[in-house]
Design a protein around this motif. Sequence first.
Motif, PDB file in Angstrom:
ATOM      1  N   GLU A  81      33.756  38.812  53.309  1.00 59.83           N
ATOM      2  CA  GLU A  81      33.433  37.390  53.344  1.00 59.83           C
ATOM      3  C   GLU A  81      32.774  37.042  54.683  1.00 59.83           C
ATOM      4  O   GLU A  81      31.825  36.259  54.739  1.00 59.83           O
ATOM      5  N   ARG A 112      41.592  43.879  47.772  1.00 56.83           N
ATOM      6  CA  ARG A 112      41.763  42.610  48.478  1.00 56.83           C
ATOM      7  C   ARG A 112      42.812  42.736  49.576  1.00 56.83           C
ATOM      8  O   ARG A 112      43.978  43.027  49.299  1.00 56.83           O
ATOM      9  N   GLY A 159      40.942  38.834  52.227  1.00 56.08           N
ATOM     10  CA  GLY A 159      39.518  39.035  51.986  1.00 56.08           C
ATOM     11  C   GLY A 159      39.277  40.416  51.418  1.00 56.08           C
ATOM     12  O   GLY A 159      40.209  41.175  51.173  1.00 56.08           O
ATOM     13  N   THR A 160      37.990  40.736  51.209  1.00 56.67           N
ATOM     14  CA  THR A 160      37.653  41.971  50.517  1.00 56.67           C
ATOM     15  C   THR A 160      37.305  43.087  51.490  1.00 56.67           C
ATOM     16  O   THR A 160      36.652  42.851  52.503  1.00 56.67           O
TER      17      THR A 160
END
Lengths: 563, 271, 429
Positions: C91, C400, C389-390
């Motif tokens: 992100e 994740r 987040g990824t």
Amino acid sequence: MELLITNGIVYDPINQISGEKVDILVKDGKIVSGVKNPKTIDAGGRIVMPGGVDMHTHIAGGKMNVGRMLRPEDGRRCIESRKKLTRACTGYSVPNTFATGYRYAKMGYTTTFEPAMPPLLARHTHEEFRDIPIVDKGGIPLLDNHWLIMEYVKSGDMDKLTAFIAWMMNATKGYGIKIVNAGGGEAWGWGKNVRNLDDIVPNFDITPAEIIHGLAEANERLNLPHSIHIHCNNLGHPGNYDTTLATFDLVKDVTSHNRQVMHATHIQYHSYGGSTWADMHSKADAIASYVNSHDHVTVDPGQVMFGDTTTMTADGPMEYELHMMSKRKWTNKDVELETGSGIIPIFYSRKVSVNSIQWAIGLELALLIKSPWKTAITTDHPNGAPFTRYPEIISLLMSKKRREEVLKGVHSAINKRAIISSIDRELNWADIAIMTRASPAKILGLDKHGKGHLGIGADADIAIYDISPEEDDPRKIQSALSHAKYTIKGGEIVVKDGEIVAVPEGRTYWVNPEFDGEATKAMLEDLAVKFKEYYSVSLANYPVQDAYVPHPVEIKTRCKNAS
Amino acid sequence: MFRIRSKSKPGVKMLVKLTPKKAFNIPVEAEVIKPGNFAGKGKSEIESIIVWQGNKEVMLGSIFDVEVEGVDDKDKKKIKILIEGDASRIKRIGERMTSGEIIINGSVDMHCGALMSGGKIIINGDADAWAGREMRGGEIVVEGNASNYLGAGYWGAEKGMRGGIIRVKGSAGNYVGEHMRGGEIIIGGSVGLLPGLNMSGGKIVIEGDAVLPGGEMKSGMLVVKGKVLEMLPSFRFEGKEVLDSIELKKFTGDLARGGSGTLYINSIPEV
Amino acid sequence: MIITDVLCPFCGDLCDDIIVEVEGNKIIEVKEACETGVSKMMGHERIAAPMIRENGKLRETTYEEAITKAAEILTNSLRPLMYGWGSTTCEADKKGIELAEEIGAIIDNTTSVCHAPSVLAIQNVGLPSCTLGQIKNRADLIIYWGSNQAEAHPRHMSKYTSFTKGFFTKEGRKGKHVIVFDVRKTTTAEVADDFVQIIPGDDYRVLSALRVILAGAGDVVPSSVGGVPKEKLIEIVDRMKSSRFGVLFFGMGLTQSRGKPYNVANAISLVRELNAHTKFAVMPMRGHFNVTGFNQVCAWSTGFAFAVDFARGKPWYNPGETSTVDVLNRGECDSALIVASDPAAHFPRKSVEHLAKIPLIQIDPCPNLTTELADIVLPAAIAGIEVEGTAYRMDGVPLRLRKLIEPVHLSDEEILSRILSKVREIRGD
């Protein structure tokens, strides 16, 4: 916002409107029957259609991104700078996500489905969906080579099979069941393949035929909006049309509520006669004849267009064969317990007999299948060609003259080993409206969810092309379809005069089948073992979190005779 | 002012002299500097041609003093550009050039003559990396040294240089002629690592030394007249041959990839 | 509170089976992770507040002031460089790429100094590969080349390769053969069945020799190549061909030694050609936990995996020209933004000298050598501990990251987002 589109010549096949002057009213993103204070668009006698629906296009996820990373030499083609509203665009056959959204919108397309989502990598597909602007999306997970699927089909445990598929739709935020070279993915884990429907998948004591039939039945028990979506075994081999016809026949005993029970994709690659590349020839007539006489199968052609492109498929062994033939750079990616993929650049040359015949077969299928409702226009983007070639393909289907022009420059083998030059049919605008909108929407089961038509309550996804129905110059057709006069997505004007004027985020369609039988509990126990012993990630981290699907459209279905 | 001297090619009808105004660190990207682009233009028009420096567009006139002599000429073949001074922070000079002549009395930055298909570039200095990248025709002469990836391809592309000729009087860096498919490269001095890498056509002649020549070579001809400092283990010795009146050892390879390129070398360690 | 199935934000293996105990917004225990992972998750010295350098010294300030100054620097730069991204979320990467596009910057990640050669090699020859679970379940021949993962990826062998059992590898270590190629006997080599020592810089020649033997033209190979006797090379090729499923992992020993991308291309080609005989895969051992993620995001949003120059609005990708160390060594850039990385500690001296000369903005949770050169320091929350987040594992599997405790500072994504807004404000957009 309200819109009134007036003076358009409307093609809305689902509502039996074929080239009539009808006003279209839009409010709050939907087609409505009345508006108060609309902005008026005078279509001035131009063609108006529902937004285009691409039912089979590899736009997002592991494979496409591997393709981008593999091919900077493709990435540097078709480059456009950042503009006030739009991000920078790159790539011809492996476009970046932004280019993908803009280019579809510019062609009047508003819905695009990625038909090959590896479940373990589904999160990646959804991440890219978020960065594909404007268009609505859906992803179809690859399920046929999954160990649990094969085990349940083998043991004949329909309940657990159904329960697992239902779980997978949730876990991947997926839309349906994709089958690719059934059983071949697992065999490829050992560098092997299955060729025929009755070959045994190594170590799993099951055949492709059993997998396909089992999944077709489960698909109908779950009442999924779409049928099984199959890439048949034996892709790209001379003589493979036999396998294709046998695959069609496999599921003719399966009943569905009101649509096909099998959608066979990029059928061009599966319509070959002969036994070697030297005598490979078109069997489009045999395939078309089957489709014409049966209602349980729909197909899309996967048209090949001459030029450079990138092939990418979950059919790993086929990509390896291509590599062995062309010796071009080859990427392969097997996915544990589930599937795999291969990627390789390709150049379809009009000077090469096989490529010329492939080009012909795609067109032949589209022309020989009598009902446009049984097919759709695809290139299997980017396998046959990038989706940006659709307008050119449509101009070929609409003009025998244009086909003859191309025929002059292709390999002469086409005269004896293809049928194209004997076909006089020219598709009309109603056919095109069906094959690019109504039919793909119906095949996907999206027509009931507001796609592919302009009836009251439908999504206000609309394309207006700068051409009137009387104009038949194929080049004009191609140019008009390449740059929509207007594209309206969800009631918002996103393209005007071929340029992007708004960049809303698209939505993601997924299916949530309700299935609460005892079988779910037992299936989850089996699944837990798979994760504990064999997967490299934990079960808790596997399902795609809601954060990855910010604009979901959840389609709920109820299972038939759940135990 | 200056004059078109009698020494110039008799065919030259228009001479554009660019004198760099000052030195700078942030490179200018100037693929606009090529004869075809100046045809039919006068001094003020040339001065107002846009180039990029970093993320800003600037006018050519702010980088160079521009002098134009001779009549405007639509015939691009008879235009000569003279860069009088250091251009070692000016990239892409002569990129995609098709005709005419560019002379640089100084060194040039990357991509000089990249993708050129005709005409001639003379660099009276050194050339930075990717000179003659993906060249299709024409001629580049480097009086000094060339850097890495001389006459090479672009990342991921299977075809590098396809035609034309590159002559370097001094030495060159690593990967000379990477993915070369046609044309000729002649190096007066020595080169670095892996010249002729992935080559599938054309000819490279190195007067000096080289390291690991011919890796992944598929076809084409690679000649090392000096010493091969290290040799690949995947070439087959075919015997001795006389080439340009020197007796050389002839090898074929790279057999690691089933290649059938020809590698001539003078001396190698311990073979 | 016990949190299970936590992802470890340390190396490219991205282990997702960590158990963490949290008490009072503090991590008090970490189980299952390796020592380095535990240490990373238990916490380090942090940057207390945003800082700006004045008269040679950093003074604390507000985010607002530091972000405004950062935006002014970036907006006024002709050739800004944005580097780092190894240890943050996708992100944040996305936001960074958007900012780079907006200001016409070069954006590049730590790939540039570790596995750039792998990316370039893949662009040359492709990459027959697979996910790590495929190796766990199938591989009976495991090769590590120039990769000491016993230290760099401590759980790699126990989770995916030598010491694990899978569906078709029920015998575990007993049924597997492990070969290590390296220039010195590493800790990884200690636990291998075979150690092949190569003369430094001779990887390319050894790989060519293996390939030419595989191609059936081994007669041209001299008696010893790169310090390896020919008989040994023949034995290895035979073993490769007769394995059921082989895998070759390579690390920086291969990517950073002489011939860089072409070493890797040679190794990949060997694996590719082995597929004519058996199933064989190849995989780069990626370092930071989300270095792969940046490459993924950068590829789908710009078309290229790293080293993208947005100066002219149109992306231009040319490692060697647009890659960070090259840009710094040539003194091209006139400002730099460093996110989640410490170039001052790892870059060549010439590069660091240029970094010291230009306005330098740092976004990082922890102080490091780069902080000492920075003109603006923006403390950030730690990805995978304080921010979700990824992240993409080395094999491209996306997972994740969890948020385990509440952050004190803003996330990288939020900081970048605010810089972007400020830039747009300054430019009057």
